[in-house]
Design an enzyme around this catalytic site. Structure first.
Site, short mmCIF file in Angstrom:
data_model
loop_
_atom_site.label_atom_id
_atom_site.label_comp_id
_atom_site.label_asym_id
_atom_site.label_seq_id
_atom_site.Cartn_x
_atom_site.Cartn_y
_atom_site.Cartn_z
N CYS A 97 -4.62 -1.33 -1.61
CA CYS A 97 -5.47 -2.24 -0.85
C CYS A 97 -6.94 -2.23 -1.30
CB CYS A 97 -5.32 -1.97 0.64
SG CYS A 97 -5.91 -3.36 1.65
N ARG A 131 -7.48 -13.06 8.26
CA ARG A 131 -7.05 -11.86 7.54
C ARG A 131 -5.57 -12.01 7.23
NH1 ARG A 131 -10.65 -7.83 7.60
NH2 ARG A 131 -9.12 -6.33 6.86
N HIS A 200 0.31 -0.85 2.73
CA HIS A 200 0.09 0.42 3.42
C HIS A 200 1.38 0.81 4.13
CE1 HIS A 200 -4.36 -0.01 3.30
NE2 HIS A 200 -4.18 -1.26 3.62
N1 GLN Z 1 -11.70 -4.09 2.95
C1 GLN Z 1 -10.64 -4.78 2.34
C2 GLN Z 1 -10.31 -6.12 2.98
O1 GLN Z 1 -10.41 -6.27 4.18
C3 GLN Z 1 -9.40 -3.89 2.27
C4 GLN Z 1 -8.94 -3.40 3.60
C5 GLN Z 1 -7.86 -2.38 3.49
O2 GLN Z 1 -7.88 -1.48 2.64
N2 GLN Z 1 -6.91 -2.47 4.40
O3 GLN Z 1 -9.95 -7.02 2.28
#
Ligand code: GLN
Length: 247
Positions: A97, A131, A200
């Site tokens: 990620c 998101r 994840h």
């Molecule tokens: N900060 C990054 C985003 O929001 C990755 C987030 C994460 O590692 N879950 O895109």
């Protein structure tokens, strides 16, 4: 296999550990122990130089944008040369990620651009829109590796691969790199050992076959050379996922 030792270096283990991504390291450690393979874990934080030859696998977990901002410049300066040298001799660089987002050219945020480490041809940017959040399953085509990975994704950044760059897999369910082109993660580097993914879970407890593929690749042995462990529960879950996806 007592003579083998998996030498892992975790980059920014405190800052890049969202969703307990450090749990991925525990999976490497346990599966090595169960097989009688040695395991060494080192950590490297901001400002720490790394030795490209001292580790078989370099790991970067996920992180919030603000934590990534702290790490990105260090990754692209202090650690850049060593990581390129490591990938250049076939060591594994495995990034989840926030780490995946920094493997390429950079990460374009609203008010700044974070540099990437330049190991693969990809770019990440924040865009308008929700998101990319929820459960995810992908299909892989890794020699000696599992057919599917399953886990959880939550990212605002969208990642786009360069034209000749291979994804880690194809999205079966969920969003993947950008929610649009069906790609998930990246597999690149001179030996195909630079691996990024948005998944994840942490990823590896749910995907032990992938943990083994990474371990074997880092040790430069075939996955089949690793002694079998009792993965009946994981295998049943993956078989059910593959059946549901019509694979
Ligand atoms: N900060 C990054 C985003 O929001 C990755 C987030 C994460 O590692 N879950 O895109």
């Amino acid at each position: 296999m007592a003579e083998l030792t998996l030498r892992v270096c975790a980059l920014y283990p405190d800052l890049m550990n969202i969703y307990a991504d450090r749990g991925n390291l525990t999976v490497f450690e346990r599966r090595c122990a169960w097989r009688g393979i040695g395991f060494e874990l080192a950590g490297a934080g901001i400002g720490d130089a790394i030795d490209p030859d001292a580790h078989d696998l370099f790991y970067i977990g996920g992180g919030q944008d603000r934590d990534q901002a702290l790490c990105a410049r260090d990754l692209a300066s202090v650690k850049r040369e060593a990581l390129h040298a490591a990938a250049g001799r076939g060591a594994v660089v495995f990034a989840v990620c926030g780490g995946h987002q920094l493997l390429g050219h950079g990460y374009e945020l609203e008010h700044e651009r974070l540099p990437g480490v330049g190991l693969v041809d990809l770019d990440t940017r924040r865009e308008a829109g929700p998101r990319l959040l929820g459960n995810i399953a992908i299909a892989l085509a890794l020699p000696g590796g599992p057919a599917t990975l399953a886990g959880f994704e939550n990212h605002a950044g969208r990642t786009y691969l360069g034209a000749g760059t291979a994804p880690l897999g194809r999205v079966l369910e969920g969003n993947g790199n950008n929610g649009a082109d069906g790609t998930e993660g990246v597999r690149g580097g001179p030996y195909g050992t630079v691996i990024g993914t948005y998944i994840h879970g942490p990823l590896l407890p749910k995907n032990t076959g992938f943990a083994d593929w990474l371990t074997a690749t880092a040790l430069a042995i075939p996955t089949a050379a690793l002694s079998p462990l009792d993965d009946a529960l994981e295998a049943a879950a993956h078989a059910e996922a593959a059946r549901a996806a019509g694979l």
